[in-house]
Design an enzyme around this catalytic site. Structure first.
Site, mmCIF file in Angstrom:
data_model
loop_
_atom_site.group_PDB
_atom_site.id
_atom_site.type_symbol
_atom_site.label_atom_id
_atom_site.label_comp_id
_atom_site.label_asym_id
_atom_site.label_seq_id
_atom_site.Cartn_x
_atom_site.Cartn_y
_atom_site.Cartn_z
ATOM 1 N N ASP A 63 2.286 2.961 3.041
ATOM 2 C CA ASP A 63 1.326 4.259 2.670
ATOM 3 C C ASP A 63 1.912 5.188 2.220
ATOM 4 O OD1 ASP A 63 -1.027 5.317 2.372
ATOM 5 O OD2 ASP A 63 -1.641 4.969 4.513
ATOM 6 N N HIS B 220 0.761 -1.168 0.142
ATOM 7 C CA HIS B 220 0.085 -0.022 0.102
ATOM 8 C C HIS B 220 0.923 1.133 0.185
ATOM 9 C CE1 HIS B 220 -3.869 1.935 0.861
ATOM 10 N NE2 HIS B 220 -2.856 2.984 1.078
ATOM 11 N N GLU C 139 -10.973 3.753 6.845
ATOM 12 C CA GLU C 139 -10.039 4.357 7.378
ATOM 13 C C GLU C 139 -10.628 5.492 8.280
ATOM 14 O OE1 GLU C 139 -7.273 6.330 4.569
ATOM 15 O OE2 GLU C 139 -5.564 6.646 6.199
ATOM 16 N N HIS D 78 -9.367 1.780 -0.096
ATOM 17 C CA HIS D 78 -8.980 2.401 1.007
ATOM 18 C C HIS D 78 -10.389 2.102 2.038
ATOM 19 C CE1 HIS D 78 -5.811 4.408 -0.891
ATOM 20 N NE2 HIS D 78 -5.466 4.794 0.516
ATOM 21 N N GLN E 277 -9.721 9.477 -5.092
ATOM 22 C CA GLN E 277 -9.280 9.953 -3.700
ATOM 23 C C GLN E 277 -10.686 10.860 -2.983
ATOM 24 O OE1 GLN E 277 -5.899 10.733 -1.530
ATOM 25 N NE2 GLN E 277 -7.967 10.807 -0.333
HETATM 26 ZN ZN ZN Z 1 -3.587 4.803 1.168
#
Ligand code: ZN
Length: 431
Positions: free
Chosen positions: A310, A58, A214, A211, A153
């Site tokens: 990440d 990731h 989170e 994702h 995103q």
């Molecule tokens: Zn990420």
């Protein structure tokens, strides 16, 4: 026949010692004691650890090394990071992203990190990051397996053009379908996005890496939908939930139902210890939650757990060095997984577990596997994590592509030894 490379007297991650590894034609041709053969190059491992390469499951390579552009993240929160990235995106250029990514890949190689799954933001109508990272993927192909995830995103439904851009990115050659259900406007939209993204992947024969949850919100349960859709669409083993931090805060009874569902669907779990420990629990006073997902509990259910890096020096995280041993170290600390077996497991979370999650072919230290490996200045995997051990030699396709001298300090102390080798402190233990 002369070998390309012969490594003598290695210790392997599974504990075998005194092993020689023969490499020819880019493959491992033998793993056994006392191989005698001519080789273009012979390395004496001197009993130290030879591992398969590190694998980062990731990462965000479109943002890496952008720290300070256009400003620093003052609060250190996920949301300021996303806002900052939104300021940076319009001023990104393909050339600048390529240059930073290639620079990061140099660092990755020096750390023995030879496979990376990177998310690439598709919420930019120019798809600058996609164009840049597809170029990088081709450029680094001889030494790094770079797998790209189309990552909306700003939300598949929250951003008007996200779905169109995501499909275009996949058409351009991006490998994996990404998403961010907890960031959609509502729980329903989040669940709808999971369904839609899994259907896109099933239609195209691709993998999924979301994702997922989170968040510190214990009611963020998109992992449940991901497990369900994985099962419904026959995507077992091909979907991944990244982060899964809400699981940290979930009700224990609910988790006892959830984990078997994840295991049954063979959803891959990816924790990101460095980032989860810094970004989660930000709304807490004291006690502050750690925010890492339930790693030992998932292990006990047979779920394949990986640790990802990440971020490295980007809007979300100002630290990082491409060192998956640092990631593994943080992972076991945060999970309080401190037994010898636990720490060995943490090493696997940065090597063979993510290799499985990414679907890497020919990954291993057996005859017939790709001749990709790392020689570390450490006696075993636990010692490697303890010292964030120096990567003495990094091997790709049977060729040494990077070397670092051992870390040996010189002492000037009366009556004490002249040198200190940090790898000489391994405990004498059986098993
Ligand atoms: Zn990420």
């Amino acid at each position: 026949m002369s070998l390309d490379l012969l490594i003598k007297n290695a210790t392997l991650p599974d504990g075998r010692t005194g092993v020689d590894i023969a490499c020819s034609g880019g493959l491992i041709t033998a793993v056994e004691p006392a191989i005698t053969a001519d080789a273009a190059r012979t390395i004496d491992a001197d009993g130290q650890l030879v591992s398969t390469p590190f694998v980062d499951s990731h990462f965000h390579m479109d943002a890496t090394l952008s720290l300070g552009l256009p400003r620093m993240n003052v609060s250190g929160t996920l949301l300021e990071g996303i806002a900052l990235w939104g300021e940076l995106k319009p001023i990104l250029t393909v050339d600048a992203v390529v240059e930073r990514a290639l620079k990061y890949c140099d660092l990755a190689v020096s750390q023995g990190l030879l496979a990376i799954r990177s998310h690439v933001d598709v919420c930019d109508d120019n798809l600058t990051g996609v164009e840049a990272l597809l170029e990088v993927k081709e450029k680094v192909k001889p030494y790094i397996d770079l797998q790209l995830v189309a990552f909306p995103q700003d939300g598949l439904y929250r951003s008007e053009t996200a779905e169109k851009n995501l499909l275009k990115a996949l058409d351009m050659g991006v490998d994996v379908v990404g998403g961010i259900p907890h960031f959609e406007r509502t729980m329903d939209d989040g669940a709808r996005s999971v369904k839609r993204l899994c259907e896109i992947a099933a239609d195209r024969g691709l993998m999924v890496d979301l994702h997922c949850d989170e968040s510190d919100d214990p009611l963020s349960r998109h992992i449940e939908t991901l497990a369900y859709e994985t099962q419904r669409l026959g995507l077992q083993g091909r979907t991944a939930g990244s982060h899964l931090t809400s699981m940290h805060s979930m009700d224990n009874y609910y988790v006892s139902k959830l984990l078997p569902l994840i295991a049954e669907a063979d959803v891959q779990a990816i924790a990101n210890p460095l980032i989860n420990i810094t970004l989660q629990g930000r709304h807490d006073s004291y006690p502050k939650r750690r925010g890492q997902t339930r790693v030992p509990e998932m292990r006990d259910y047979g779920i394949n757990v990986s640790f990802g890096h990440d971020c490295v020096m980007d809007p979300w995280y100002s630290q990082g060095s491409g060192d998956m041993l640092e990631v593994a170290s943080m992972g076991f600390h945060v999970a309080q997984m401190t037994s010898r077996a636990d720490i060995r497991y943490a090493f696997d979370c940065a090597t063979k577990h993510p290799a499985k999650a990414l679907g890497l072919q020919g990954y291993g230290l057996e005859k017939g596997c790709k001749a990709d490996m790392v020689l570390l200045q450490a006696a075993d995997t636990i010692e490697a994590i303890r010292m964030k051990a120096t990567r003495l030699a990094v091997v790709k396709a049977g060729k040494v592509i990077c070397e670092t001298p051992p870390r040996i300090a010189t002492l000037s102390l009366a009556g004490r030894p002249e040198t200190v080798n940090p790898a000489a402190y391994a405990p004498n233990e059986a098993g």
